[in-house]
Scaffold this motif. Structure first.
Motif, PDB file in Angstrom:
ATOM      1  N   GLN A 307       0.826  -1.213   0.000  1.00 29.13           N
ATOM      2  CA  GLN A 307       0.000   0.000   0.000  1.00 29.13           C
ATOM      3  C   GLN A 307       0.857   1.257   0.000  1.00 29.13           C
ATOM      4  O   GLN A 307       0.537   2.241  -0.679  1.00 29.13           O
ATOM      5  N   GLN A 308       1.944   1.239   0.738  1.00 29.70           N
ATOM      6  CA  GLN A 308       2.836   2.386   0.802  1.00 29.70           C
ATOM      7  C   GLN A 308       3.460   2.680  -0.565  1.00 29.70           C
ATOM      8  O   GLN A 308       3.632   3.828  -0.945  1.00 29.70           O
ATOM      9  N   LEU A 309       3.781   1.610  -1.281  1.00 26.89           N
ATOM     10  CA  LEU A 309       4.427   1.780  -2.590  1.00 26.89           C
ATOM     11  C   LEU A 309       3.476   2.344  -3.639  1.00 26.89           C
ATOM     12  O   LEU A 309       3.886   3.143  -4.499  1.00 26.89           O
ATOM     13  N   ILE A 310       2.202   1.918  -3.628  1.00 26.86           N
ATOM     14  CA  ILE A 310       1.273   2.371  -4.673  1.00 26.86           C
ATOM     15  C   ILE A 310       0.518   3.634  -4.295  1.00 26.86           C
ATOM     16  O   ILE A 310      -0.065   4.296  -5.161  1.00 26.86           O
ATOM     17  N   SER A 311       0.533   4.009  -2.994  1.00 26.70           N
ATOM     18  CA  SER A 311      -0.254   5.156  -2.543  1.00 26.70           C
ATOM     19  C   SER A 311       0.238   6.459  -3.179  1.00 26.70           C
ATOM     20  O   SER A 311       1.440   6.706  -3.280  1.00 26.70           O
TER      21      SER A 311
END
Length: 381
Positions: A307-311
Motif C-alpha cells: 500500500q505504501q508503494l502504490i499510494s
C-alpha cells in the motif's frame, strides 16, 4: 587339414630350439618351440620335445596332466588362475616325441605333426640311460610334489603382494587429482573381482573410490532446494549463481558447471545457475529499493508495504512495479511483526491482546494472524 586353412609356417612364424632340459633329469634332449608372431607364451603354437625313450616322454606327459589337474582343482577361481590356468593344451606322444599343442591351434594338428618330421630327421638319438618304470614313477612323482610346493608358496606370496598393493592404491585414491586417475586404479583390479582371497580389500578399494568420485546428477530435474540438499548431504562444495533470463522463470534451473551423469571428484566444487527471471526495469528496481528500506527500518508488513508503494500519498509506483518489489524484497515477515509488536509492548505499554489486534488490523500494521501470533508469543524473549 582342409585346403582353405592357412599354413602356420608363414613369414611371421618363429622357431626357437633349445638344448637339453637341465631342470629335470629325465626330460627332453632337444626341444623346438614354434610361435605365431612374437615369441611369447600366448603366441606359442606347439612345443616339440625329443626324449631318450618313448617311456620317458609318456612319463613327462603324465606329469603335465597331473600338474594341470592339480592347478584346476586347487586354484580355479583364485588369483593364480590368470598365471597358471590358461587355455588347455593337448599332449600327444609320437615315438620318442612329446607334443604340447596349444588349443588355439588344435585345428592345425595335422600340419603340426608333419612339422615333427623335420626334427625326427635332424636328430639321431640313443638312450643315454636305462631306468625302470618304478624309478621313473618315483622320480616324476617327486618332481610333481616339489612343483606343487613351489606353486603353493608362490600363491601365498602373490596374495600378500596383492593385498599390500591394494592398500597402497586405496591411499592413492585419496590423493587423485583427476577422475581418470582414480578410475584407472579401480579398473586395474577388474580381473580380480571374483577372487575371494582379496574380496575384503577390493571392497575397501571400491568404498574409497566412491568416497572420492561421484556421479553428477541432472540438477535440472530437481528443485533448487532439493539440489542444495543433495550436495550438502554428500559434503560437496558448491556455488549458487543467478542470472537474468527472458525465457526461464525465476528460480528455475539454467545450467550446471559439470555435465550430468559424468563423474567428478567430490573434493572439487560445482556451480549451479538459476534464473532471476527477466531483467527488471529501472522503475521496478527503484520500487524494490524503497521496499527494502521500509522493511529494514520500519518493519512493515507485506500488505502495508504494498500500500505504501502504490499510494499517491506514499511512493506512487504502479501496481506492477510495487508487486515486483514485494515479490523480490528480502524480508522476514515474522521478524518484522515481532519488532513492531515489541515497540507497542515496551514503548506504548500495550497488553498482549491489544498488540495482537494492532498487528492484524487493516487500519494498523496489517500482518497476517500467523505473523501477529508469532510476535505475541515472543514478546518476552
Amino acid at each position: 587339414m582342409t585346403s582353405s586353412k592357412s599354413s602356420l609356417l608363414s613369414k611371421d612364424t618363429i622357431i626357437t630350439e633349445e638344448g637339453e632340459d637341465t631342470k629335470f633329469k629325465h626330460s627332453f634332449i632337444e626341444c623346438a618351440n614354434i610361435y605365431k608372431g612374437e615369441e611369447s607364451e600366448e603366441n606359442r603354437i606347439v612345443s616339440i620335445s625329443l626324449y631318450d625313450t618313448k617311456e620317458h616322454a609318456e612319463h613327462k606327459k603324465e606329469y603335465f596332466e597331473k600338474y594341470n589337474k592339480y592347478l584346476e582343482e586347487k586354484y580355479k577361481d583364485t588369483i593364480m588362475e590368470e598365471m597358471y590356468i590358461g587355455d588347455d593344451a593337448e599332449f600327444i606322444i609320437i615315438d620318442n616325441y612329446f607334443l604340447n599343442i596349444s588349443n588355439k591351434y588344435s585345428d592345425h594338428k595335422e600340419e603340426i605333426i608333419k612339422m615333427l618330421k623335420k626334427y625326427k630327421d635332424k636328430y639321431e638319438y640313443k638312450p643315454k640311460d636305462k631306468i625302470s618304470t618304478m624309478e621313473l614313477d618315483k622320480y616324476w612323482d617327486n618332481q610333481l610334489e616339489n612343483t606343487k610346493k613351489e606353486i603353493d608358496s608362490g600363491y601365498e606370496q602373490r596374495v600378500e603382494e596383492l593385498k599390500k598393493q591394494i592398500k597402497e592404491d586405496i591411499n592413492k585414491l585419496k590423493d587423485c587429482s583427476t577422475v581418470t586417475e582414480c578410475r584407472d586404479i579401480l579398473e586395474s583390479y577388474q580381473s580380480y573381482e571374483n577372487y575371494k582371497e582379496i574380496s575384503e580389500e577390493l571392497k575397501q578399494l571400491k568404498e574409497e573410490y566412491n568416497k572420492n568420485v561421484i556421479i553428477i546428477p541432472d540438477f535440472s530435474t530437481m528443485s533448487k532446494q532439493d539440489a542444495i540438499n543433495w550436495l550438502t548431504e554428500r559434503e560437496m562444495k558448491y556455488y549458487i549463481e543467478e542470472e537474468y533470463s527472458d525465457t526461464i522463470p525465476e528460480n528455475r534451473f539454467i545450467k550446471q558447471s559439470e555435465k550430468a551423469n559424468s563423474e567428478d571428484l567430490k573434493k572439487y566444487s560445482i556451480t549451479l545457475t538459476y534464473s532471476k527471471g527477466r531483467k527488471p526495469t529501472q522503475s521496478e528496481l527503484n520500487a524494490l529499493n524503497k521496499a527494502q528500506s521500509y522493511s529494514d527500518h520500519q518493519y512493515m508488513s507485506k500488505n502495508r508495504l504494498y500500500q505504501q508503494l502504490i499510494s499517491s500519498y506514499g511512493e506512487g509506483f504502479s501496481a506492477e512495479e510495487a508487486q515486483y518489489a514485494i515479490d523480490h524484497v528480502k524480508a522476514d515477515w515474522n521478524y518484522n511483526a515481532l519488532q513492531k509488536g515489541k515497540s507497542y509492548y515496551t514503548r506504548q505499554n500495550m497488553s498482549k491482546s491489544r498488540v495482537y489486534q494492532q498487528l492484524v488490523s487493516p487500519y494498523g500494521e496489517n500482518f497476517t494472524p500467523e505473523q501477529a501470533q508469532y510476535a505475541v508469543d515472543h514478546l518476552d524473549d
